[in-house]
Design a protein around this motif. Structure first.
Motif: not given
Length: 119
Positions: A57-68
């Motif tokens: 898995s990978a996540y984009g913006a720091d703003s979603v990490k930990g929430r999505f």
């Protein structure tokens, strides 16, 4: 050919949660990477998260990490995006997309689902 159907969007108050679903019509996601993207009014489309068939898995913006959180059901036919602690800046149309493992470009896209978090 992969047909994608998204669901789960809606209006939610700040701090609330939503779970988006992306279903593959008539098949599993075997051999594909599934991604979630979003596009807010007047902004460029933004990568949110992706999940490979073998679990990477990978996540984009720091703003979603930990929430999505991106995940997939056991039969491999539906990919989810769990969104917690939603903020007004998460308001956007969310799209799921798929590409064959190893490819750069996402070839298949869903129709999009609106997520609105009032300020």
């Amino acid at each position: 050919q992969v047909q994608l159907v998204e669901s789960g969007g809606g209006l939610v108050q700040a701090g609330g949660s939503l779970r988006l679903s992306c279903a593959a019509s008539g098949r599993t996601f075997s051999g594909y990477v599934v991604g979630w993207f979003r596009q807010a009014p007047g902004k460029e489309r933004e990568f949110v998260a992706s999940l490979g068939w073998y679990g990477a898995s990978a996540y984009g913006a720091d703003s979603v990490k930990g929430r999505f959180t991106i995940s997939r059901d056991n039969d491999g036919r539906t990919v989810y995006l769990q969104m917690n602690n939603l903020k007004p800046e998460d308001t956007a149309v969310y799209y799921c997309a798929a590409k064959a493992t190893g490819k750069t470009k996402y070839d298949y896209w869903g129709q999009g689902t609106q997520v609105t978090v009032p300020s």
